[in-house]
Write a protein that holds these residues in place. Sequence first.
Motif, PDB file in Angstrom:
ATOM      1  N   LYS A 127       0.902  -1.095  -0.140  1.00  0.00           N
ATOM      2  CA  LYS A 127       0.114   0.045  -0.081  1.00  0.00           C
ATOM      3  C   LYS A 127       0.943   1.241  -0.119  1.00  0.00           C
ATOM      4  O   LYS A 127       1.696   1.520   0.922  1.00  0.00           O
ATOM      5  N   VAL A 128       0.556   2.160  -0.972  1.00  0.00           N
ATOM      6  CA  VAL A 128       1.614   3.235  -1.112  1.00  0.00           C
ATOM      7  C   VAL A 128       0.817   4.624  -0.848  1.00  0.00           C
ATOM      8  O   VAL A 128       1.450   5.505  -0.862  1.00  0.00           O
ATOM      9  N   SER A 129      -0.572   4.492  -0.759  1.00  0.00           N
ATOM     10  CA  SER A 129      -1.498   5.661  -0.548  1.00  0.00           C
ATOM     11  C   SER A 129      -2.869   5.134  -0.216  1.00  0.00           C
ATOM     12  O   SER A 129      -3.061   4.263  -0.040  1.00  0.00           O
ATOM     13  N   GLY A 130      -3.529   6.361   0.127  1.00  0.00           N
ATOM     14  CA  GLY A 130      -5.054   5.853   0.346  1.00  0.00           C
ATOM     15  C   GLY A 130      -5.129   6.455   1.862  1.00  0.00           C
ATOM     16  O   GLY A 130      -4.405   7.393   2.563  1.00  0.00           O
ATOM     17  N   CYS A 131      -6.127   5.894   2.586  1.00  0.00           N
ATOM     18  CA  CYS A 131      -6.815   6.413   3.726  1.00  0.00           C
ATOM     19  C   CYS A 131      -6.032   5.674   4.884  1.00  0.00           C
ATOM     20  O   CYS A 131      -5.454   4.418   4.291  1.00  0.00           O
ATOM     21  N   TYR A 132      -5.872   6.108   6.023  1.00  0.00           N
ATOM     22  CA  TYR A 132      -5.061   5.662   6.950  1.00  0.00           C
ATOM     23  C   TYR A 132      -3.729   5.602   6.878  1.00  0.00           C
ATOM     24  O   TYR A 132      -3.161   6.278   5.991  1.00  0.00           O
ATOM     25  N   ARG A 133      -2.967   4.733   7.628  1.00  0.00           N
ATOM     26  CA  ARG A 133      -1.419   4.528   7.506  1.00  0.00           C
ATOM     27  C   ARG A 133      -0.873   4.129   6.570  1.00  0.00           C
ATOM     28  O   ARG A 133      -1.413   2.993   6.058  1.00  0.00           O
ATOM     29  N   THR A 134       0.404   4.427   6.066  1.00  0.00           N
ATOM     30  CA  THR A 134       0.954   3.650   4.822  1.00  0.00           C
ATOM     31  C   THR A 134       2.481   3.715   5.475  1.00  0.00           C
ATOM     32  O   THR A 134       2.973   4.167   6.584  1.00  0.00           O
ATOM     33  N   GLY A 135       3.253   2.823   4.836  1.00  0.00           N
ATOM     34  CA  GLY A 135       4.682   2.802   5.367  1.00  0.00           C
ATOM     35  C   GLY A 135       5.000   1.564   6.290  1.00  0.00           C
ATOM     36  O   GLY A 135       4.338   0.683   6.256  1.00  0.00           O
ATOM     37  N   ARG A 136       6.029   1.971   7.178  1.00  0.00           N
ATOM     38  CA  ARG A 136       6.513   0.912   7.869  1.00  0.00           C
ATOM     39  C   ARG A 136       5.317   0.520   9.026  1.00  0.00           C
ATOM     40  O   ARG A 136       4.780   1.571   9.802  1.00  0.00           O
ATOM     41  N   TYR A 137       5.349  -0.757   9.409  1.00  0.00           N
ATOM     42  CA  TYR A 137       4.407  -1.081  10.711  1.00  0.00           C
ATOM     43  C   TYR A 137       5.616  -1.674  11.519  1.00  0.00           C
ATOM     44  O   TYR A 137       6.156  -2.861  11.290  1.00  0.00           O
ATOM     45  N   THR A 138       5.778  -0.995  12.883  1.00  0.00           N
ATOM     46  CA  THR A 138       6.622  -1.748  13.915  1.00  0.00           C
ATOM     47  C   THR A 138       5.935  -1.640  15.241  1.00  0.00           C
ATOM     48  O   THR A 138       5.153  -0.520  15.616  1.00  0.00           O
ATOM     49  N   GLU A 139       5.865  -2.887  15.774  1.00  0.00           N
ATOM     50  CA  GLU A 139       4.891  -2.837  17.121  1.00  0.00           C
ATOM     51  C   GLU A 139       5.871  -3.781  18.023  1.00  0.00           C
ATOM     52  O   GLU A 139       6.596  -4.805  17.655  1.00  0.00           O
ATOM     53  N   GLY A 140       5.872  -3.728  19.228  1.00  0.00           N
ATOM     54  CA  GLY A 140       6.343  -4.484  20.184  1.00  0.00           C
ATOM     55  C   GLY A 140       5.260  -4.737  21.215  1.00  0.00           C
ATOM     56  O   GLY A 140       4.414  -4.107  21.771  1.00  0.00           O
ATOM     57  N   PHE A 141       5.280  -6.020  21.832  1.00  0.00           N
ATOM     58  CA  PHE A 141       4.542  -6.764  22.762  1.00  0.00           C
ATOM     59  C   PHE A 141       5.214  -7.501  23.762  1.00  0.00           C
ATOM     60  O   PHE A 141       5.901  -8.291  23.495  1.00  0.00           O
ATOM     61  N   LEU A 142       4.809  -7.286  24.838  1.00  0.00           N
ATOM     62  CA  LEU A 142       5.137  -8.276  26.018  1.00  0.00           C
ATOM     63  C   LEU A 142       4.306  -9.441  26.005  1.00  0.00           C
ATOM     64  O   LEU A 142       3.116  -9.221  26.012  1.00  0.00           O
ATOM     65  N   ILE A 143       4.765 -10.450  25.936  1.00  0.00           N
ATOM     66  CA  ILE A 143       4.081 -11.788  25.933  1.00  0.00           C
ATOM     67  C   ILE A 143       3.728 -12.193  27.509  1.00  0.00           C
ATOM     68  O   ILE A 143       4.571 -12.640  28.224  1.00  0.00           O
ATOM     69  N   ARG A 144       2.737 -11.804  27.858  1.00  0.00           N
ATOM     70  CA  ARG A 144       1.997 -11.864  29.081  1.00  0.00           C
ATOM     71  C   ARG A 144       1.780 -13.678  29.473  1.00  0.00           C
ATOM     72  O   ARG A 144       2.029 -14.018  30.320  1.00  0.00           O
ATOM     73  N   LYS A 145       1.085 -14.072  28.370  1.00  0.00           N
ATOM     74  CA  LYS A 145       0.912 -15.604  28.636  1.00  0.00           C
ATOM     75  C   LYS A 145       0.601 -16.022  27.166  1.00  0.00           C
ATOM     76  O   LYS A 145       0.157 -15.475  26.410  1.00  0.00           O
ATOM     77  N   ALA A 146       1.144 -17.417  26.987  1.00  0.00           N
ATOM     78  CA  ALA A 146       1.016 -17.940  26.056  1.00  0.00           C
ATOM     79  C   ALA A 146       0.819 -19.579  26.161  1.00  0.00           C
ATOM     80  O   ALA A 146       1.836 -20.240  26.393  1.00  0.00           O
ATOM     81  N   THR A 147      -0.637 -19.833  25.885  1.00  0.00           N
ATOM     82  CA  THR A 147      -0.812 -21.333  26.222  1.00  0.00           C
ATOM     83  C   THR A 147      -1.187 -21.754  24.736  1.00  0.00           C
ATOM     84  O   THR A 147      -1.255 -21.126  23.848  1.00  0.00           O
ATOM     85  N   ALA A 148      -1.791 -22.889  24.619  1.00  0.00           N
ATOM     86  CA  ALA A 148      -1.954 -23.712  23.457  1.00  0.00           C
ATOM     87  C   ALA A 148      -3.102 -22.951  22.736  1.00  0.00           C
ATOM     88  O   ALA A 148      -3.747 -22.923  21.470  1.00  0.00           O
ATOM     89  N   THR A 149      -4.169 -22.269  23.604  1.00  0.00           N
ATOM     90  CA  THR A 149      -5.480 -21.764  23.187  1.00  0.00           C
ATOM     91  C   THR A 149      -5.706 -20.203  23.322  1.00  0.00           C
ATOM     92  O   THR A 149      -6.506 -19.521  22.891  1.00  0.00           O
TER      93      THR A 149
END
Length: 177
Positions: A127-149
């Motif tokens: 996506k190079v133009s249009g509504c909302y965000r364009t360009g780089r997507y970078t996010e970080g998350f702390l994994i609080r819990k990771a089970t099978a479901t």
Amino acid sequence: MVRYMVLHFSYTFLLRPAAISALCLTLLSGCVRQPNIQGRGDARLQGVWQQDSIPYREQLNSFTEHRLKFTCDSFYVDLTTHSKVNYYEAECYNQGIWKEYAKGNYAVRGDTLFLAGTFTKANYKQKVSGCYRTGRYTEGFLIRKATATLLVLESLNDHRESAMALKEKIDCVPKPL
């Protein structure tokens, strides 16, 4: 005097083939060719995860629901934003509900998930133009819990928790790059 020192240095260096061999060996051994195949990623995350509820959603001015798909070392994210405040032009506001998409690669370091990619269209093409965000997507998350479901992530950006349920398990089959 300077010319003599430069020539003397050059001749001294040329007279030391062991030093040259050691330097070449050091430079060449530092390079390791990576295989042309996709990485395996984190086995706990493989699958499609959907955020089913947002705590206190009625009281929030805006919130974003996440749908994440992890396949090997790649991710695809669908972001559905609900907003009482118009951040965009009238034709983009869409009565306060809009979708954004991104794809890229992820890494898990300790208890932290890093997503790095680009915003895309709904078909995950660039996506190079249009509504909302364009360009780089970078996010970080702390994994609080990771089970099978259940996957509970806390955004490093706004510290909101996202509880996500596994909707579909995916087995990683690395593909050639």
